[in-house]
Design a protein around this motif. Structure first.
Motif, PDB file in Angstrom:
ATOM      1  N   ARG A 147      13.712   5.825  -6.426  1.00  0.00           N
ATOM      2  CA  ARG A 147      12.901   6.591  -5.482  1.00  0.00           C
ATOM      3  C   ARG A 147      11.821   5.729  -4.823  1.00  0.00           C
ATOM      4  N   ILE A 148      11.228   4.807  -5.571  1.00  0.00           N
ATOM      5  CA  ILE A 148      10.064   4.076  -5.053  1.00  0.00           C
ATOM      6  C   ILE A 148      10.387   2.686  -4.505  1.00  0.00           C
ATOM      7  N   PHE A 149      11.531   2.131  -4.866  1.00  0.00           N
ATOM      8  CA  PHE A 149      11.876   0.770  -4.414  1.00  0.00           C
ATOM      9  C   PHE A 149      12.903   0.806  -3.288  1.00  0.00           C
ATOM     10  N   PRO A 150      12.803  -0.109  -2.316  1.00  0.00           N
ATOM     11  CA  PRO A 150      11.711  -1.063  -2.134  1.00  0.00           C
ATOM     12  C   PRO A 150      10.475  -0.370  -1.565  1.00  0.00           C
ATOM     13  N   GLY A 151       9.304  -0.808  -2.003  1.00  0.00           N
ATOM     14  CA  GLY A 151       8.071  -0.189  -1.549  1.00  0.00           C
ATOM     15  C   GLY A 151       6.862  -0.758  -2.262  1.00  0.00           C
ATOM     16  N   PRO A 152       5.659  -0.260  -1.926  1.00  0.00           N
ATOM     17  CA  PRO A 152       4.404  -0.819  -2.453  1.00  0.00           C
ATOM     18  C   PRO A 152       4.035  -0.270  -3.837  1.00  0.00           C
ATOM     19  N   TYR A 153       4.947  -0.438  -4.780  1.00  0.00           N
ATOM     20  CA  TYR A 153       4.751   0.078  -6.135  1.00  0.00           C
ATOM     21  C   TYR A 153       5.020  -1.017  -7.165  1.00  0.00           C
ATOM     22  N   THR A 154       4.369  -0.905  -8.314  1.00  0.00           N
ATOM     23  CA  THR A 154       4.688  -1.715  -9.493  1.00  0.00           C
ATOM     24  C   THR A 154       5.088  -0.758 -10.598  1.00  0.00           C
ATOM     25  N   LEU A 155       6.265  -0.971 -11.174  1.00  0.00           N
ATOM     26  CA  LEU A 155       6.774  -0.099 -12.234  1.00  0.00           C
ATOM     27  C   LEU A 155       6.716  -0.868 -13.550  1.00  0.00           C
TER      28      LEU A 155
ATOM     29  N   ILE B  57       7.313  -4.529 -12.705  1.00  0.00           N
ATOM     30  CA  ILE B  57       8.400  -4.891 -11.788  1.00  0.00           C
ATOM     31  C   ILE B  57       8.064  -4.411 -10.372  1.00  0.00           C
ATOM     32  N   ARG B  58       8.271  -5.294  -9.395  1.00  0.00           N
ATOM     33  CA  ARG B  58       8.140  -4.908  -7.994  1.00  0.00           C
ATOM     34  C   ARG B  58       9.417  -5.260  -7.242  1.00  0.00           C
ATOM     35  N   VAL B  59       9.855  -4.362  -6.376  1.00  0.00           N
ATOM     36  CA  VAL B  59      10.875  -4.675  -5.372  1.00  0.00           C
ATOM     37  C   VAL B  59      10.219  -4.306  -4.044  1.00  0.00           C
ATOM     38  N   THR B  60       9.731  -5.314  -3.341  1.00  0.00           N
ATOM     39  CA  THR B  60       8.912  -5.073  -2.162  1.00  0.00           C
ATOM     40  C   THR B  60       9.760  -4.856  -0.913  1.00  0.00           C
ATOM     41  N   SER B  61       9.225  -4.106   0.006  1.00  0.00           N
ATOM     42  CA  SER B  61       9.925  -3.897   1.279  1.00  0.00           C
ATOM     43  C   SER B  61       9.475  -4.899   2.337  1.00  0.00           C
ATOM     44  N   HIS B  62       8.515  -5.766   2.003  1.00  0.00           N
ATOM     45  CA  HIS B  62       8.062  -6.742   2.995  1.00  0.00           C
ATOM     46  C   HIS B  62       9.108  -7.844   3.126  1.00  0.00           C
TER      47      HIS B  62
ATOM     48  N   PRO C 256      -1.688  -3.985   4.688  1.00  0.00           N
ATOM     49  CA  PRO C 256      -2.572  -2.853   4.376  1.00  0.00           C
ATOM     50  C   PRO C 256      -3.732  -3.301   3.472  1.00  0.00           C
ATOM     51  N   ALA C 257      -4.665  -2.412   3.231  1.00  0.00           N
ATOM     52  CA  ALA C 257      -5.893  -2.792   2.520  1.00  0.00           C
ATOM     53  C   ALA C 257      -5.875  -2.464   1.031  1.00  0.00           C
ATOM     54  N   ALA C 258      -4.832  -1.804   0.546  1.00  0.00           N
ATOM     55  CA  ALA C 258      -4.829  -1.361  -0.856  1.00  0.00           C
ATOM     56  C   ALA C 258      -3.737  -2.067  -1.645  1.00  0.00           C
ATOM     57  N   PRO C 259      -4.006  -2.403  -2.915  1.00  0.00           N
ATOM     58  CA  PRO C 259      -2.962  -2.993  -3.760  1.00  0.00           C
ATOM     59  C   PRO C 259      -1.888  -1.967  -4.093  1.00  0.00           C
ATOM     60  N   SER C 260      -0.860  -2.403  -4.793  1.00  0.00           N
ATOM     61  CA  SER C 260       0.261  -1.503  -5.093  1.00  0.00           C
ATOM     62  C   SER C 260      -0.142  -0.385  -6.047  1.00  0.00           C
ATOM     63  N   THR C 261       0.560   0.717  -5.953  1.00  0.00           N
ATOM     64  CA  THR C 261       0.435   1.796  -6.937  1.00  0.00           C
ATOM     65  C   THR C 261       1.182   1.371  -8.199  1.00  0.00           C
ATOM     66  N   VAL C 262       0.549   1.538  -9.360  1.00  0.00           N
ATOM     67  CA  VAL C 262       1.146   1.102 -10.627  1.00  0.00           C
ATOM     68  C   VAL C 262       1.496   2.326 -11.472  1.00  0.00           C
ATOM     69  N   ILE C 263       2.757   2.401 -11.870  1.00  0.00           N
ATOM     70  CA  ILE C 263       3.261   3.522 -12.678  1.00  0.00           C
ATOM     71  C   ILE C 263       3.945   2.959 -13.914  1.00  0.00           C
TER      72      ILE C 263
ATOM     73  N   ALA D 168       1.944 -20.054  -4.394  1.00  0.00           N
ATOM     74  CA  ALA D 168       2.044 -19.593  -3.005  1.00  0.00           C
ATOM     75  C   ALA D 168       1.215 -18.333  -2.801  1.00  0.00           C
ATOM     76  N   ALA D 169       0.728 -18.157  -1.583  1.00  0.00           N
ATOM     77  CA  ALA D 169       0.082 -16.902  -1.178  1.00  0.00           C
ATOM     78  C   ALA D 169       0.922 -16.316  -0.050  1.00  0.00           C
ATOM     79  N   TYR D 170       1.252 -15.040  -0.150  1.00  0.00           N
ATOM     80  CA  TYR D 170       2.209 -14.438   0.778  1.00  0.00           C
ATOM     81  C   TYR D 170       1.904 -12.950   0.927  1.00  0.00           C
ATOM     82  N   PRO D 171       2.360 -12.349   2.029  1.00  0.00           N
ATOM     83  CA  PRO D 171       2.124 -10.926   2.241  1.00  0.00           C
ATOM     84  C   PRO D 171       3.124 -10.078   1.459  1.00  0.00           C
ATOM     85  N   THR D 172       2.676  -8.899   1.060  1.00  0.00           N
ATOM     86  CA  THR D 172       3.573  -7.898   0.494  1.00  0.00           C
ATOM     87  C   THR D 172       3.353  -6.596   1.254  1.00  0.00           C
ATOM     88  N   ASP D 173       4.041  -5.540   0.841  1.00  0.00           N
ATOM     89  CA  ASP D 173       3.852  -4.249   1.515  1.00  0.00           C
ATOM     90  C   ASP D 173       2.608  -3.521   1.004  1.00  0.00           C
ATOM     91  N   SER D 174       1.835  -4.176   0.126  1.00  0.00           N
ATOM     92  CA  SER D 174       0.502  -3.674  -0.204  1.00  0.00           C
ATOM     93  C   SER D 174      -0.503  -4.665   0.387  1.00  0.00           C
TER      94      SER D 174
END
Length: 211
Positions: free
Chosen positions: A94-102, A124-129, A181-188, A33-39
Motif C-alpha cells: 500500500r505504501i511503497f513506493p512512497g515517502p515511508y519507512t517500514l 525499509i524504504r522503497v522510494t518513488s523518487h 518536500p520539507a518533512a522526513p518520511s513517515t515511519v511505521i 552520497a547526498a541525494y533527494p528522496t520523496d521526503s
C-alpha cells in the motif's frame, strides 16, 4: 578537505545514466552520497561500507542506538533484508513506493552492526523518487540511508546548497536537483499483526493503517 563532487540532474524525465553511474562509483568505493528522496534529502552509503557509516553518524551527531534505514529498489529486494508478516506485506504494497519507512524484523542478511542487539529490526524504504531509485538499482544492493537533518539547526535539508552548508566536509558527492518536500518520511513499525506509528512525516497516514 576535498570539495564534494556536485552532479546536476534535471528532475524531469529519467535521470542521466552517466551521472547516476558517477554517483554509484563513489558509493562502490565506500563514499558517502547526498541525494533527494520523496521526503527530504538523505545521506547514504553502501551497506558494507563501515567507514562511511561512521562518517554519517558523526555528520549527524547520531547516537549508536539510532539506526540507518535501507533504500531498496523493490519489495523483492526488501524481503531479503526484512521479514514481512502478512500484515507487513499488505502495508508495504500500500505504501511503497512512497515517502515511508517500514520497520520490520531483520533477516540475517542485515549486518549486526546495523541493528539493535536486543531488537533485530530494520527500516525499509522503497522510494518513488527517480534519482534515489536509480542509485539503489545502480548500486545493486541496499543503499543505507538517513534523513539529512542539519545537526546545528535541526532543520531538514531540501536542496544541494543546504546539504553543502550542513555536511560538505562529511560527504563525497551530492546530487543537485529541484527542492524536496520539507518533512522526513513517515515511519511505521509492524511486529506480526501489530502496527505502530513511530513518526508522522511526509507520507499521509489517513486510511493507510486500516488493513
Amino acid at each position: 578537505m576535498t570539495t564534494p563532487l556536485r552532479l546536476v540532474i534535471e528532475r524531469w524525465g529519467p535521470p542521466s545514466p552517466r551521472k547516476i553511474a558517477a554517483a554509484v562509483e563513489v558509493l562502490h568505493r565506500g563514499g558517502v552520497a547526498a541525494y533527494p528522496t520523496d521526503s527530504i534529502y538523505a545521506l547514504g552509503c553502501a551497506i558494507e561500507a563501515r567507514e562511511a557509516i561512521e562518517r554519517i553518524y558523526r555528520a549527524k551527531g547520531m547516537k549508536k542506538n539510532q539506526r540507518l534505514a535501507l533504500i531498496c529498489p523493490d519489495l523483492s529486494t526488501a524481503s531479503e533484508f526484512g521479514m514481512f508478516s502478512q500484515t507487513a506485506f499488505r502495508l508495504a504494497q500500500r505504501i511503497f513506493p512512497g515517502p515511508y519507512t517500514l520497520v520490520v524484523p531483520a533477516t540475517r542478511s542485515v549486518p549486526r552492526t546495523l541493528t539493535d542487539s536486543k531488537r533485530r529490526t530494520v527500516g525499509i524504504r522503497v522510494t518513488s523518487h527517480p534519482i534515489a531509485q536509480a542509485l539503489a538499482q545502480g548500486l545493486g544492493r541496499p543503499l543505507l540511508t538517513s534523513s539529512a537533518i542539519a545537526p546545528a539547526t535541526g532543520e531538514p535539508c531540501r536542496d544541494a546548497d543546504e546539504i553543502l552548508e550542513a555536511f560538505a566536509k562529511h560527504i563525497d558527492v551530492v546530487i543537485d536537483t529541484e527542492q524536496t518536500p520539507a518533512a522526513p518520511s513517515t515511519v511505521i513499525e509492524v511486529d506480526g499483526d501489530n502496527i505502530t506509528l513511530i513518526r508522522e512525516g511526509q507520507g499521509a497516514i489517513a486510511g493507510v493503517l486500516d488493513l
